[in-house]
Scaffold this active site. Sequence first.
Site, PDB file in Angstrom:
ATOM      1  N   LYS A  13      88.147 -64.489 172.770  1.00 17.49           N
ATOM      2  CA  LYS A  13      87.690 -65.078 174.019  1.00 17.49           C
ATOM      3  C   LYS A  13      86.442 -65.866 173.967  1.00 17.49           C
ATOM      4  O   LYS A  13      86.434 -67.046 174.633  1.00 17.49           O
ATOM      5  CB  LYS A  13      87.338 -63.710 174.807  1.00 17.49           C
ATOM      6  CG  LYS A  13      88.333 -62.841 175.179  1.00 17.49           C
ATOM      7  CD  LYS A  13      87.836 -61.698 176.175  1.00 17.49           C
ATOM      8  CE  LYS A  13      86.801 -60.794 175.878  1.00 17.49           C
ATOM      9  NZ  LYS A  13      86.921 -59.893 174.512  1.00 17.49           N
ATOM     10  N   ARG A  88      85.526 -55.630 183.307  1.00 17.35           N
ATOM     11  CA  ARG A  88      86.016 -54.783 182.194  1.00 17.35           C
ATOM     12  C   ARG A  88      86.468 -53.233 182.787  1.00 17.35           C
ATOM     13  O   ARG A  88      86.687 -52.327 182.216  1.00 17.35           O
ATOM     14  CB  ARG A  88      84.689 -54.246 181.327  1.00 17.35           C
ATOM     15  CG  ARG A  88      84.896 -54.961 180.014  1.00 17.35           C
ATOM     16  CD  ARG A  88      83.599 -54.785 179.084  1.00 17.35           C
ATOM     17  NE  ARG A  88      83.714 -54.847 177.714  1.00 17.35           N
ATOM     18  CZ  ARG A  88      83.200 -55.822 177.213  1.00 17.35           C
ATOM     19  NH1 ARG A  88      82.722 -56.873 177.536  1.00 17.35           N
ATOM     20  NH2 ARG A  88      83.219 -55.903 175.624  1.00 17.35           N
ATOM     21  N   ARG A 127      85.144 -60.718 159.402  1.00 19.62           N
ATOM     22  CA  ARG A 127      84.163 -61.644 159.934  1.00 19.62           C
ATOM     23  C   ARG A 127      82.526 -61.139 159.336  1.00 19.62           C
ATOM     24  O   ARG A 127      81.880 -61.610 159.242  1.00 19.62           O
ATOM     25  CB  ARG A 127      84.222 -61.704 161.464  1.00 19.62           C
ATOM     26  CG  ARG A 127      83.548 -62.779 162.137  1.00 19.62           C
ATOM     27  CD  ARG A 127      83.611 -62.799 163.504  1.00 19.62           C
ATOM     28  NE  ARG A 127      82.731 -61.667 164.061  1.00 19.62           N
ATOM     29  CZ  ARG A 127      83.177 -61.164 165.309  1.00 19.62           C
ATOM     30  NH1 ARG A 127      84.301 -61.518 166.005  1.00 19.62           N
ATOM     31  NH2 ARG A 127      82.370 -60.278 165.668  1.00 19.62           N
ATOM     32  N   ARG A 139      75.418 -58.177 164.805  1.00 15.95           N
ATOM     33  CA  ARG A 139      75.386 -57.541 166.235  1.00 15.95           C
ATOM     34  C   ARG A 139      75.172 -55.814 165.756  1.00 15.95           C
ATOM     35  O   ARG A 139      75.952 -55.472 164.967  1.00 15.95           O
ATOM     36  CB  ARG A 139      76.468 -57.844 167.164  1.00 15.95           C
ATOM     37  CG  ARG A 139      76.486 -59.039 167.972  1.00 15.95           C
ATOM     38  CD  ARG A 139      77.573 -59.402 168.508  1.00 15.95           C
ATOM     39  NE  ARG A 139      78.263 -58.293 169.281  1.00 15.95           N
ATOM     40  CZ  ARG A 139      79.319 -58.523 170.153  1.00 15.95           C
ATOM     41  NH1 ARG A 139      79.646 -59.897 170.378  1.00 15.95           N
ATOM     42  NH2 ARG A 139      79.821 -57.511 170.818  1.00 15.95           N
ATOM     43  N   ARG A 150      84.846 -49.415 170.836  1.00  9.71           N
ATOM     44  CA  ARG A 150      85.108 -50.463 171.739  1.00  9.71           C
ATOM     45  C   ARG A 150      86.467 -50.578 172.039  1.00  9.71           C
ATOM     46  O   ARG A 150      86.859 -51.050 173.260  1.00  9.71           O
ATOM     47  CB  ARG A 150      84.424 -51.812 171.313  1.00  9.71           C
ATOM     48  CG  ARG A 150      82.865 -51.620 171.485  1.00  9.71           C
ATOM     49  CD  ARG A 150      82.394 -52.629 170.531  1.00  9.71           C
ATOM     50  NE  ARG A 150      82.523 -54.215 170.900  1.00  9.71           N
ATOM     51  CZ  ARG A 150      82.322 -55.237 170.183  1.00  9.71           C
ATOM     52  NH1 ARG A 150      82.036 -55.046 168.778  1.00  9.71           N
ATOM     53  NH2 ARG A 150      82.481 -56.492 170.658  1.00  9.71           N
TER      54      ARG A 150
END
Length: 285
Positions: A13, A88, A127, A139, A150
Site C-alpha cells: 500500500k 481498519r 525485507r 519498526r 497484524r
Amino acid sequence: MRLILLGPPGAGKGTQAARLVEKYRIAHLSTGDMLRAAIAAETPIGLKAKDIMASGALVPDEVVVGIIADRIEQGDCANGFILDGFPRTVPQAEALDALLKQKKLKLDAVVQLLVNEAILLQRVENRIAQMKERGEAIRADDNVDALAKRLEVYRGQTEPLVHYYGDRRMLATVDGMKSIDEVTAEIGRILAAAAAPAPAKPKKPAKPKAKPAEPRPAKKASPAAKKAKKTAKRPKSVKSAKKAGKPAPKAAKAGGKGLKKAAKKTAKKTVKTRAKGRKRLTKRR
Ligand code: AMP
C-alpha cells in the site's frame, strides 16, 4: 481524487500510495506514519499508542478517527487524498462516511490489494533481513510475531471492510502479487474509470397525458330526498351573498351542508304529511 488503499500489512500500500501522490498531486494519509510520528514526538497520543502498536494490535478507533478528522482539514488535502491504513475497522469506515458527508465530500474508489499471505510473510521477513543488513532502523512491529498478530487482526477486523465497500459498489480489487508497475497500472485504470463521468441514463418515455377524470356516477337518492332537494329553497345567505357579489358562505360554496340540512327538513315534512294523508284515508274507509 479521494481513495482508500485496502490490504494487509506488507501488501504494498505504501509503495503504491507514493506513486499515486506523484501522479495525482494529492496527500498521502497513512495513520501508521502519523502514529509513529506521534510516538517519536512523545505526544499524549504517541504515548498511548506506543505499546499497542508494538504488539501488532489496533489503536482505539476514536484516536485514529480524531487524527484523520484533523488531517483532512489541512490545505494539502484540498485536491484529494489517499487513505493508507485507514479505515481498519467497520466503525472507522462509518466514522469516515459521516466525516465526508459533513464536509460534502465523496470517495472516488476503494482499491483492495489482494495478496497471498504465505508469500507476504516471506516478503516481509526478507525485507526485515535486508534492512538489518543495511543497518537501517527497524519498526517495533517489524518482527515475525507482531506481523503474525497484524495479519490476524487484519483478517478479523479489517477484512469485513471488503463487504462494507463491496455492498456500496465502491470496491475494486487488484492482484497485489503482480509487479509493482503492473499494480500501479491497474490502479491507474481503476481511478480513470472512477473519474470518468457516469454514462447518461436513457430517457424515460414521456408519460401519456392523464385522461380527464370521468364524472363520478351520482349516488342514488331516495325518492323522499329527491323531492326534498327539488323543493328545498336555497338558504338566504347564498342568495344575498350572490346579490352583493360576495363569495358565498362556506357551507353553500361547498355545495353541501346548508342545502343538505334544508333537504332533510323538507324530507321529514313530506314523510309526516304522507303519514297524515294515509291516516285520513283509513279513517274514511
Ligand atoms: P501500518 O503502518 O499501517 O501498518 O500501521 C502500524 C500500526 O499502527 C498498526 O498495527 C496499528 O497498531 C496502528 N494503526 C495504524 N492505523 C490504524 C488504524 N486505522 N486503526 C487502528 N490502529 C492503527
